[in-house]
Every structure is written in C-alpha cells, then in structure tokens.
Design an enzyme around this catalytic site. Sequence first.
Site, mmCIF file in Angstrom:
data_model
loop_
_atom_site.group_PDB
_atom_site.id
_atom_site.type_symbol
_atom_site.label_atom_id
_atom_site.label_comp_id
_atom_site.label_asym_id
_atom_site.label_seq_id
_atom_site.Cartn_x
_atom_site.Cartn_y
_atom_site.Cartn_z
ATOM 1 N N GLU A 158 9.776 -3.783 10.053
ATOM 2 C CA GLU A 158 10.148 -2.515 9.404
ATOM 3 C C GLU A 158 10.745 -1.545 10.428
ATOM 4 O OE1 GLU A 158 7.192 -0.845 6.800
ATOM 5 O OE2 GLU A 158 8.287 1.038 6.564
ATOM 6 N N ASP B 77 -0.936 -6.175 0.004
ATOM 7 C CA ASP B 77 -1.232 -5.499 1.267
ATOM 8 C C ASP B 77 -2.725 -5.310 1.443
ATOM 9 O OD1 ASP B 77 0.831 -4.940 2.981
ATOM 10 O OD2 ASP B 77 1.427 -3.082 1.970
ATOM 11 N N GLU C 156 -0.818 -5.288 8.785
ATOM 12 C CA GLU C 156 0.044 -4.607 9.760
ATOM 13 C C GLU C 156 -0.543 -4.762 11.157
ATOM 14 O OE1 GLU C 156 0.541 -0.512 8.651
ATOM 15 O OE2 GLU C 156 1.349 -1.013 6.674
ATOM 16 N N ASP D 26 0.833 -1.201 0.000
ATOM 17 C CA ASP D 26 0.000 0.000 0.000
ATOM 18 C C ASP D 26 0.873 1.258 0.000
ATOM 19 O OD1 ASP D 26 0.853 -0.147 2.598
ATOM 20 O OD2 ASP D 26 -1.126 0.159 3.508
ATOM 21 N N SER D 27 2.205 1.062 -0.058
ATOM 22 C CA SER D 27 3.109 2.183 -0.364
ATOM 23 C C SER D 27 2.706 2.777 -1.703
ATOM 24 C CB SER D 27 4.568 1.693 -0.403
ATOM 25 O OG SER D 27 4.687 0.516 -1.176
ATOM 26 N N LYS E 175 -0.855 -9.355 3.273
ATOM 27 C CA LYS E 175 -0.063 -8.862 4.410
ATOM 28 C C LYS E 175 -0.917 -7.883 5.215
ATOM 29 C CE LYS E 175 3.567 -5.919 3.825
ATOM 30 N NZ LYS E 175 3.097 -4.699 4.498
HETATM 31 O O1 KIV Z 1 3.598 -1.035 1.493
HETATM 32 C C1 KIV Z 1 4.739 -1.480 1.412
HETATM 33 O O2 KIV Z 1 5.451 -1.310 0.414
HETATM 34 C C2 KIV Z 1 5.259 -2.239 2.548
HETATM 35 C C3 KIV Z 1 6.731 -2.415 2.640
HETATM 36 C C4 KIV Z 1 7.336 -1.165 3.142
HETATM 37 C C5 KIV Z 1 7.088 -3.594 3.466
HETATM 38 O O3 KIV Z 1 4.512 -2.624 3.391
#
Ligand code: KIV
Length: 283
Positions: A184, A85, A117, A46-47, A115
């Site tokens: 992270e 994500d 968080e 989600d970056s 994934k």
């Molecule tokens: O969103 C993302 O790219 C991430 C990485 C920083 C691990 O979660």
Amino acid sequence: MSDKITVNYFKEAKVTGTKITILTAYDYPTAKLLDEAGIDSILIGDSLGMVVLGYEDTTKVTMEDMIHHMKAVARGTKRAMLIGDMPFLSYHTGKYESVRNGGRLVSEGGCNAVKLEGGRAIIEDIKAIINAGIPVMGHLGYTPQSVNIFGGHKAQGKTYEAAAKMYEDALLLQEAGVFSLVLECVPRILASFISKRLDIPVIGIGSGNGCDGQVLVTPDMLGLFRSFTPKHSRVFVEMGKAYNEAAIRYIEEVKSGVFPALENTFKIDEDIISRLEKAQISK
Ligand code: KIV
C-alpha cells in the site's frame, strides 16, 4: 461464471501473468454485486471502520465488527475468494490469540483467508495461523493500523533503508508462507521491483500497475466516502452524487405528494371501506 476462487487461482495468476482484481465489501448487496461482476476476491477490510462506521482511523475496529460484516458479505458471495482483515490488536498479543482470532474470522465470519499488517515483527503469528490451516495475505508499505507511528497517511519506502527493509520483509513473509502480499502506497518502481522478485502475487493499492493485481476500497471508487479521496484511488462511478440526488428527489416528491403514486399502492374492495364508514367501531 466458473468455480470458487481459491489460493490456487492466485498461484496460477502469478505464473500466467493474469492480473488479480480485489475490491472491498462490508455488506450483502455490495458483495453480491461485486461477485456477479466477476471480481476475483473480496476483501472485508478494516477500512470498514472509516468508510462505513465513521471512525477517524481503523484502530477502533473490533473482532465483533469484522465478524458481523463478514457474515453479511459471505451470504452475498458465491465465487470470489473472501479475505478478512484481522483488526488492530487481534494478532499482537501472542500466537494463541492470533490463531484464535484468525480462526474466528474463518469459522464465524466465513472468510477463506485472513490479512495481517506488518513484516518481521509478526512472522511467528503468521506462521502459527498458517499452521492452523488458514491462508494468510501479508500487507506492507502504508499499514493503516500503524497510523499513529507513521503520523498520517503517507507513502512508505522512500529512502534506501526503508526500501531495503520493505524488500527484506516481503521475502520473510513469502518464506513464512503467505499466499499473497498487499503493498500500500509504495513508490511505483519499488513496488514493481518487489513484485518481479517474489514468487507470490503482489497486490497493489497506490503502488502502480507493475504489481500482479490491484485492490481498491469500494466506497472510494464509487465516490461514496466523501471525507477525502485518496490520491491512489479513482472514482469509477459517482454513486455518492447519485445517492444525494435521489434523496433530494425523494424529499421533493414526498412533500409534493407525487410519491407514492397509484402503482406503488395496494388495492382493496371499496365496499370494505363503505362498511367501515358505517360500522360503529370504537376503541
Ligand atoms: O482495510 C482495507 O480496506 C485494506 C485495503 C486498503 C488493502 O486493507
């Protein structure tokens, strides 16, 4: 190259001590390039919100944004395992929503795992997603969706209490069944300590080389995201500079008439043009 990477590869890599490589992608051409380079896994992070969509943080990213980009990445990937994500608020409003949204990332987006968080607070959501047949990767340390709680992009786990909580959370996530865990911006020695004590592979970002693998945000490592370069990242190739120089050359060559050259054009029988000149074509 060899067969599609699955969770089994992650398990074996932990046993054999083979480092796992992960990079992010958000589009078809990048996914294809990374896959052809032999990356083990592609994270549709989600970056996306920051490095592609231009938001200040990741909290504005929606399920629809994620699925849209995931589909493009999936079309460009043959071998790498795709991890998607789960965006902000897609797993915080109850187990039903968590499973439903995790499921959408797999069935609509085409990813192989998701994934999330967080630690103990989301254990039940994680278990429910795994029970639905979806592999889950955990994410502890600096978790960007909680930027407003952390008050900025900061290393985590620096006090005894914070380090102990992180270690406990890592053990709880492992017990819940996650196949891997991202740490992270965790101090190097703490990340190594946790990696050595877990049976699942720990993937570091800003957490030193004692982890079982590494993940980086691709636009960071290509110098394409120029708002800031995180301390933990390294620019492996200055693509941002190359883009900029290419655009400057393009502008110059179009303005001066150097581009397009003859070899960039298509031919036509000149007779057709003479006929057009003679013909009385009106609107
Ligand atoms: O969103 C993302 O790219 C991430 C990485 C920083 C691990 O979660």
